[in-house]
Design a protein around this motif. Structure first.
Motif, PDB file in Angstrom:
ATOM      1  N   GLU A  26       0.816  -1.215   0.000  1.00 15.00           N
ATOM      2  CA  GLU A  26       0.000   0.000   0.000  1.00 15.00           C
ATOM      3  C   GLU A  26       0.854   1.271   0.000  1.00 15.00           C
ATOM      4  O   GLU A  26       0.607   2.172  -0.814  1.00 15.00           O
ATOM      5  CB  GLU A  26      -0.962  -0.012   1.187  1.00 15.00           C
ATOM      6  CG  GLU A  26      -1.971   1.118   1.132  1.00 15.00           C
ATOM      7  CD  GLU A  26      -3.013   1.025   2.242  1.00 15.00           C
ATOM      8  OE1 GLU A  26      -3.500   2.093   2.647  1.00 15.00           O
ATOM      9  OE2 GLU A  26      -3.328  -0.091   2.690  1.00 15.00           O
ATOM     10  N   PRO A  27       1.891   1.382   0.871  1.00 19.25           N
ATOM     11  CA  PRO A  27       2.748   2.572   0.784  1.00 19.25           C
ATOM     12  C   PRO A  27       3.467   2.687  -0.560  1.00 19.25           C
ATOM     13  O   PRO A  27       3.656   3.793  -1.062  1.00 19.25           O
ATOM     14  CB  PRO A  27       3.745   2.388   1.927  1.00 19.25           C
ATOM     15  CG  PRO A  27       3.088   1.461   2.878  1.00 19.25           C
ATOM     16  CD  PRO A  27       2.216   0.568   2.037  1.00 19.25           C
ATOM     17  N   PHE A  28       3.872   1.554  -1.142  1.00 21.64           N
ATOM     18  CA  PHE A  28       4.519   1.572  -2.460  1.00 21.64           C
ATOM     19  C   PHE A  28       3.562   2.136  -3.497  1.00 21.64           C
ATOM     20  O   PHE A  28       3.914   3.012  -4.287  1.00 21.64           O
ATOM     21  CB  PHE A  28       4.965   0.152  -2.831  1.00 21.64           C
ATOM     22  CG  PHE A  28       5.608   0.037  -4.184  1.00 21.64           C
ATOM     23  CD1 PHE A  28       6.881   0.528  -4.403  1.00 21.64           C
ATOM     24  CD2 PHE A  28       4.944  -0.568  -5.243  1.00 21.64           C
ATOM     25  CE1 PHE A  28       7.484   0.419  -5.654  1.00 21.64           C
ATOM     26  CE2 PHE A  28       5.539  -0.688  -6.483  1.00 21.64           C
ATOM     27  CZ  PHE A  28       6.815  -0.197  -6.689  1.00 21.64           C
ATOM     28  N   VAL A  41      -1.234  -4.284 -11.461  1.00 23.32           N
ATOM     29  CA  VAL A  41      -0.630  -5.309 -10.617  1.00 23.32           C
ATOM     30  C   VAL A  41      -1.205  -6.665 -10.998  1.00 23.32           C
ATOM     31  O   VAL A  41      -2.406  -6.783 -11.230  1.00 23.32           O
ATOM     32  CB  VAL A  41      -0.932  -5.046  -9.121  1.00 23.32           C
ATOM     33  CG1 VAL A  41      -0.280  -6.095  -8.242  1.00 23.32           C
ATOM     34  CG2 VAL A  41      -0.509  -3.657  -8.703  1.00 23.32           C
ATOM     35  N   HIS A  42      -0.337  -7.663 -11.081  1.00 20.24           N
ATOM     36  CA  HIS A  42      -0.809  -9.031 -11.274  1.00 20.24           C
ATOM     37  C   HIS A  42       0.172 -10.003 -10.626  1.00 20.24           C
ATOM     38  O   HIS A  42       1.294  -9.636 -10.279  1.00 20.24           O
ATOM     39  CB  HIS A  42      -1.017  -9.350 -12.761  1.00 20.24           C
ATOM     40  CG  HIS A  42       0.251  -9.456 -13.535  1.00 20.24           C
ATOM     41  ND1 HIS A  42       0.897  -8.362 -14.067  1.00 20.24           N
ATOM     42  CD2 HIS A  42       1.001 -10.533 -13.867  1.00 20.24           C
ATOM     43  CE1 HIS A  42       1.977  -8.752 -14.703  1.00 20.24           C
ATOM     44  NE2 HIS A  42       2.075 -10.072 -14.594  1.00 20.24           N
ATOM     45  N   PHE A  43      -0.269 -11.234 -10.434  1.00 27.11           N
ATOM     46  CA  PHE A  43       0.563 -12.277  -9.855  1.00 27.11           C
ATOM     47  C   PHE A  43       1.017 -13.227 -10.959  1.00 27.11           C
ATOM     48  O   PHE A  43       0.288 -13.477 -11.907  1.00 27.11           O
ATOM     49  CB  PHE A  43      -0.228 -13.063  -8.796  1.00 27.11           C
ATOM     50  CG  PHE A  43      -0.510 -12.263  -7.560  1.00 27.11           C
ATOM     51  CD1 PHE A  43       0.392 -12.240  -6.508  1.00 27.11           C
ATOM     52  CD2 PHE A  43      -1.683 -11.526  -7.448  1.00 27.11           C
ATOM     53  CE1 PHE A  43       0.137 -11.499  -5.367  1.00 27.11           C
ATOM     54  CE2 PHE A  43      -1.952 -10.787  -6.310  1.00 27.11           C
ATOM     55  CZ  PHE A  43      -1.033 -10.776  -5.265  1.00 27.11           C
ATOM     56  N   GLU A  44       2.228 -13.765 -10.787  1.00 26.39           N
ATOM     57  CA  GLU A  44       2.768 -14.729 -11.739  1.00 26.39           C
ATOM     58  C   GLU A  44       3.292 -15.953 -10.997  1.00 26.39           C
ATOM     59  O   GLU A  44       3.908 -15.818  -9.937  1.00 26.39           O
ATOM     60  CB  GLU A  44       3.922 -14.127 -12.547  1.00 26.39           C
ATOM     61  CG  GLU A  44       3.500 -13.102 -13.549  1.00 26.39           C
ATOM     62  CD  GLU A  44       4.653 -12.578 -14.386  1.00 26.39           C
ATOM     63  OE1 GLU A  44       5.822 -13.004 -14.178  1.00 26.39           O
ATOM     64  OE2 GLU A  44       4.394 -11.730 -15.252  1.00 26.39           O
ATOM     65  N   HIS A  45       3.052 -17.123 -11.561  1.00 27.45           N
ATOM     66  CA  HIS A  45       3.574 -18.401 -11.068  1.00 27.45           C
ATOM     67  C   HIS A  45       4.398 -19.013 -12.196  1.00 27.45           C
ATOM     68  O   HIS A  45       3.919 -19.892 -12.904  1.00 27.45           O
ATOM     69  CB  HIS A  45       2.436 -19.369 -10.744  1.00 27.45           C
ATOM     70  CG  HIS A  45       1.466 -18.891  -9.745  1.00 27.45           C
ATOM     71  ND1 HIS A  45       1.630 -19.098  -8.400  1.00 27.45           N
ATOM     72  CD2 HIS A  45       0.304 -18.210  -9.874  1.00 27.45           C
ATOM     73  CE1 HIS A  45       0.603 -18.583  -7.749  1.00 27.45           C
ATOM     74  NE2 HIS A  45      -0.206 -18.023  -8.626  1.00 27.45           N
ATOM     75  N   LEU A  85      10.545  -1.413   0.098  1.00 33.39           N
ATOM     76  CA  LEU A  85       9.530  -2.437   0.333  1.00 33.39           C
ATOM     77  C   LEU A  85      10.205  -3.774   0.625  1.00 33.39           C
ATOM     78  O   LEU A  85       9.855  -4.470   1.575  1.00 33.39           O
ATOM     79  CB  LEU A  85       8.604  -2.549  -0.871  1.00 33.39           C
ATOM     80  CG  LEU A  85       7.352  -3.418  -0.697  1.00 33.39           C
ATOM     81  CD1 LEU A  85       6.254  -2.921  -1.608  1.00 33.39           C
ATOM     82  CD2 LEU A  85       7.597  -4.870  -0.952  1.00 33.39           C
ATOM     83  N   GLN A  86      11.206  -4.134  -0.159  1.00 26.02           N
ATOM     84  CA  GLN A  86      11.887  -5.411   0.023  1.00 26.02           C
ATOM     85  C   GLN A  86      12.646  -5.458   1.347  1.00 26.02           C
ATOM     86  O   GLN A  86      12.651  -6.479   2.027  1.00 26.02           O
ATOM     87  CB  GLN A  86      12.823  -5.660  -1.154  1.00 26.02           C
ATOM     88  CG  GLN A  86      13.418  -7.054  -1.200  1.00 26.02           C
ATOM     89  CD  GLN A  86      14.833  -7.109  -0.692  1.00 26.02           C
ATOM     90  OE1 GLN A  86      15.622  -6.215  -0.932  1.00 26.02           O
ATOM     91  NE2 GLN A  86      15.167  -8.156   0.009  1.00 26.02           N
ATOM     92  N   LEU A  87      13.255  -4.368   1.749  1.00 22.05           N
ATOM     93  CA  LEU A  87      14.017  -4.342   2.996  1.00 22.05           C
ATOM     94  C   LEU A  87      13.149  -4.478   4.237  1.00 22.05           C
ATOM     95  O   LEU A  87      13.534  -5.124   5.209  1.00 22.05           O
ATOM     96  CB  LEU A  87      14.804  -3.027   3.110  1.00 22.05           C
ATOM     97  CG  LEU A  87      16.119  -2.955   2.367  1.00 22.05           C
ATOM     98  CD1 LEU A  87      16.699  -1.547   2.464  1.00 22.05           C
ATOM     99  CD2 LEU A  87      17.103  -3.968   2.912  1.00 22.05           C
ATOM    100  N   PHE A  88      11.987  -3.854   4.222  1.00 24.34           N
ATOM    101  CA  PHE A  88      11.174  -3.774   5.426  1.00 24.34           C
ATOM    102  C   PHE A  88       9.951  -4.683   5.434  1.00 24.34           C
ATOM    103  O   PHE A  88       9.163  -4.632   6.363  1.00 24.34           O
ATOM    104  CB  PHE A  88      10.744  -2.323   5.672  1.00 24.34           C
ATOM    105  CG  PHE A  88      11.906  -1.435   6.006  1.00 24.34           C
ATOM    106  CD1 PHE A  88      12.509  -1.501   7.247  1.00 24.34           C
ATOM    107  CD2 PHE A  88      12.413  -0.559   5.059  1.00 24.34           C
ATOM    108  CE1 PHE A  88      13.592  -0.696   7.545  1.00 24.34           C
ATOM    109  CE2 PHE A  88      13.492   0.250   5.356  1.00 24.34           C
ATOM    110  CZ  PHE A  88      14.091   0.181   6.601  1.00 24.34           C
ATOM    111  N   ASP A  89       9.792  -5.514   4.416  1.00 24.34           N
ATOM    112  CA  ASP A  89       8.642  -6.418   4.373  1.00 24.34           C
ATOM    113  C   ASP A  89       9.149  -7.849   4.334  1.00 24.34           C
ATOM    114  O   ASP A  89       9.748  -8.273   3.355  1.00 24.34           O
ATOM    115  CB  ASP A  89       7.769  -6.126   3.150  1.00 24.34           C
ATOM    116  CG  ASP A  89       6.393  -6.733   3.260  1.00 24.34           C
ATOM    117  OD1 ASP A  89       6.296  -7.895   3.699  1.00 24.34           O
ATOM    118  OD2 ASP A  89       5.423  -6.052   2.906  1.00 24.34           O
ATOM    119  N   GLU A  90       8.900  -8.583   5.398  1.00 19.52           N
ATOM    120  CA  GLU A  90       9.403  -9.953   5.486  1.00 19.52           C
ATOM    121  C   GLU A  90       8.747 -10.904   4.492  1.00 19.52           C
ATOM    122  O   GLU A  90       9.248 -11.999   4.258  1.00 19.52           O
ATOM    123  CB  GLU A  90       9.238 -10.492   6.904  1.00 19.52           C
ATOM    124  CG  GLU A  90       7.796 -10.560   7.369  1.00 19.52           C
ATOM    125  CD  GLU A  90       7.669 -10.911   8.838  1.00 19.52           C
ATOM    126  OE1 GLU A  90       6.626 -11.468   9.199  1.00 19.52           O
ATOM    127  OE2 GLU A  90       8.595 -10.633   9.601  1.00 19.52           O
TER     128      GLU A  90
END
Length: 100
Positions: A26-28, A41-45, A85-90
């Motif tokens: 959300e902040p991003f 935004v979408h998801f990929e597998h 986002l990557q640094l602070f989101d586990e």
């Protein structure tokens, strides 16, 4: 001269079972909206049928820039926010960034 540019940020999620946005998404997205950057935004597998199936959430930001220097500035802005986002989101294992 107007140039269309596509920024693509792909976040590899640590929990690859559910299509759920990371907590810091959300902040991003707020940063993208603050700078009036349209995004999807979408998801990929990519390897859904393997034991190490990873889930990615992919942001596509398409803009039309009037000055070439804006591409560099926007790219650094987006890449920096993705890094935060990557640094602070586990829930985010890593991210990749590319420009098309």
């Amino acid at each position: 001269m107007n140039t269309k540019v596509k920024f693509i940020v792909s976040f590899k999620l640590t929990n690859s079972e559910k299509e759920v946005l990371p907590a810091m998404a959300e902040p991003f997205e707020d940063v993208l909206e603050r700078f009036l950057l349209p995004h999807s935004v979408h998801f990929e597998h990519p390897h859904r049928n393997t034991k190490s199936a990873s889930l990615y959430v992919v942001y596509t930001i398409e803009v039309e820039v009037h000055k070439p220097a804006a591409v560099f500035y926007l790219g650094k802005l987006i890449e920096g926010e993705a890094g935060i986002l990557q640094l602070f989101d586990e829930d985010v294992e890593s991210f990749s960034f590319r420009v098309e």
